[in-house]
Motif scaffolding. Structure first.
Motif, PDB file in Angstrom:
ATOM      1  N   PRO A   1       5.192 -28.158  -9.225  1.00  0.00           N
ATOM      2  CA  PRO A   1       6.301 -27.711  -8.365  1.00  0.00           C
ATOM      3  C   PRO A   1       7.394 -26.919  -9.061  1.00  0.00           C
ATOM      4  CG  PRO A   1       5.705 -29.974  -7.863  1.00  0.00           C
ATOM      5  CD  PRO A   1       4.954 -29.608  -9.104  1.00  0.00           C
TER       6      PRO A   1
ATOM      7  N   SER B   1       9.377 -24.468  -6.591  1.00  0.00           N
ATOM      8  CA  SER B   1      10.480 -25.147  -5.920  1.00  0.00           C
ATOM      9  C   SER B   1      11.811 -24.714  -6.525  1.00  0.00           C
ATOM     10  CB  SER B   1      10.331 -26.666  -6.060  1.00  0.00           C
ATOM     11  OG  SER B   1       9.147 -27.103  -5.419  1.00  0.00           O
TER      12      SER B   1
ATOM     13  N   SER C   1      13.565 -30.673  -8.807  1.00  0.00           N
ATOM     14  CA  SER C   1      12.834 -29.562  -8.183  1.00  0.00           C
ATOM     15  C   SER C   1      12.888 -29.599  -6.663  1.00  0.00           C
ATOM     16  CB  SER C   1      11.367 -29.579  -8.627  1.00  0.00           C
ATOM     17  OG  SER C   1      10.690 -30.688  -8.067  1.00  0.00           O
TER      18      SER C   1
ATOM     19  N   SER D   1      10.826 -30.744  -4.740  1.00  0.00           N
ATOM     20  CA  SER D   1       9.505 -30.395  -4.221  1.00  0.00           C
ATOM     21  C   SER D   1       8.902 -31.510  -3.370  1.00  0.00           C
ATOM     22  CB  SER D   1       8.560 -30.082  -5.378  1.00  0.00           C
ATOM     23  OG  SER D   1       8.408 -31.199  -6.234  1.00  0.00           O
TER      24      SER D   1
END
Length: 395
Positions: A242, A246, A365, A367
């Motif tokens: 990610p 992200s 992140s 994500s």
């Protein structure tokens, strides 16, 4: 039961895609290496363009490349095509099983303005349009100016990524662009490289002249595939990490990936051909990689002195509503029969043990949850971040 069957399909198709992809790309790497390392010095046998000695697996090998074709067509002639075809077939099957079948979960952004059917149509349309654009370019006079075609294709990647990120999840944008490049590679084999080889075989049988256009057409598409290989491989792999998609602009990241991986392939091609410029190309790769590394480096949050103490009970509710729908011993999300990656958050101990991974995916992140399917709010992320940071401070 449905999720269980999908898991099996995912596993078997992914395994087949992995194996056929290795076979195809391995052959591509080998033949490009062979082309770069042929001995083309004077003194070759009549009709031979170059030769190469090699040792492998306990034996010596001697290979020759003909300038046109041998005097007689061999009874057994090996073709390299099914590896490419099955890579496309299994890759598209994966796209259907993972992204098209679960379009609302994996393909489209939450609360997307388009329907699942429209999203699937846009995805498939992109696979076709990407090929048509590339194929049209290489049928023009620009085919002799590969640097210009490379820049145009870089722009095509950026424009498609910018378009798709309006509707698709960041991860799906990556997969879509990777699938488009992979499709171009396979259709190069199907529509140009293999037909050119068939004409070459026919010329051998008929003892006809081979035009330079025929040889160049097959060569340039094969060479393009060689440069496409690393971008598509890295794009496919980075979709599982990610940090690459992200909290960043997917289109920008894809452009950087495209440039860096093409330069890596160019470095090895220059080195194989014994040409100058390898040091400059390598320096550019290092600079780009270091720049991306620095840009993606997560910023560690600091717990504010005025931050309220977050009780575990509140955190448990957030985890239960936003994370444990998938990451549980009994997932409630219909897309999963078992917790993804075996990552389970049913108990306080499991949550605490996974605090670094939770911080990385939900805070650093953002994500997770995947495409924010469970609608985790900014306030919940802040509370979770404060609780996780306080845990670290307690050590």
């Amino acid at each position: 039961m449905e999720a269980y069957i999908l898991d099996w399909l995912n596993t078997m198709i992914r395994f087949a895609h992995f194996i056929t992809g290795i076979a195809w790309i391995g052959a591509s790497f080998y033949f490009n290496w062979l082309e770069n390392n042929l001995n083309r010095q004077a003194g070759q046998k009549e009709g031979i363009a170059g030769h190469l000695w090699a040792v492998h697996g306990g034996g010596f090998y001697y290979l020759e490349k003909y300038k046109s074709y041998p005097n007689e067509l061999p009874k057994e002639l090996h073709w390299f095509k099914w590896e490419a075809y099955f890579t496309l077939i299994t890759g598209f099957a994966l796209l259907v099983v993972i992204y098209y079948y679960n379009a609302n979960s994996y393909l489209l952004l939450p609360n997307s303005s388009i329907s699942a059917i429209t999203g699937i149509a846009l995805s498939f349309f992109g696979l076709v349009l990407g090929w048509l654009i590339y194929d049209s370019l290489t049928k023009t006079a620009l085919v002799n100016k590969q640097n210009i075609i490379a820049l145009i294709m870089l722009g095509v990647v950026a424009l498609f990524a910018l378009f798709y990120q309006q509707f698709f999840t960041p991860r799906a944008v990556f997969i879509q662009i990777g699938a488009m490049i992979g499709t171009i590679m396979v259709l190069n084999v199907f529509f140009v490289i293999i037909p050119s080889q068939k004409q070459l075989v026919k010329a051998c049988v008929d003892k006809a002249d081979i035009g330079n256009d025929l040889v160049f057409k097959g060569y340039i598409r094969s060479r393009n595939n060689n440069y496409f290989t690393l971008p598509v491989l890295f794009i496919m792999l980075s979709g599982h990490f990610p940090m690459f998609y992200s909290n960043v602009n997917p289109a920008l990241m894809l452009v950087l990936i495209f440039i860096t991986t093409v330069l890596i392939r160019h470095y090895f091609n220059l080195k194989g051909e014994g040409k100058k410029g390898t040091s400059l190309v390598l320096a550019l790769v290092v600079i780009l990689t270091a720049s991306v590394f620095y840009a993606l480096m997560p910023q560690k949050r600091v717990l504010s002195e005025n931050a309220k103490v977050v009780e575990y009970e509140k955190i448990a509710t957030i985890i239960e509503k936003r994370c444990a729908t998938c990451h549980s011993s009994n997932p409630r999300d219909e897309s999963f029969s078992v917790a993804p990656s075996g990552f389970i958050l049913d108990t306080k101990e499991q949550i605490i043990n996974a605090k670094d991974a939770i911080y990385s995916r939900t805070i650093a992140s953002a994500s997770m949850p995947l495409a924010n399917k469970t609608n985790m709010t900014d306030e919940e992320r802040t509370n979770l971040a404060n609780w996780l940071i306080s845990l670290s401070k307690e050590k």
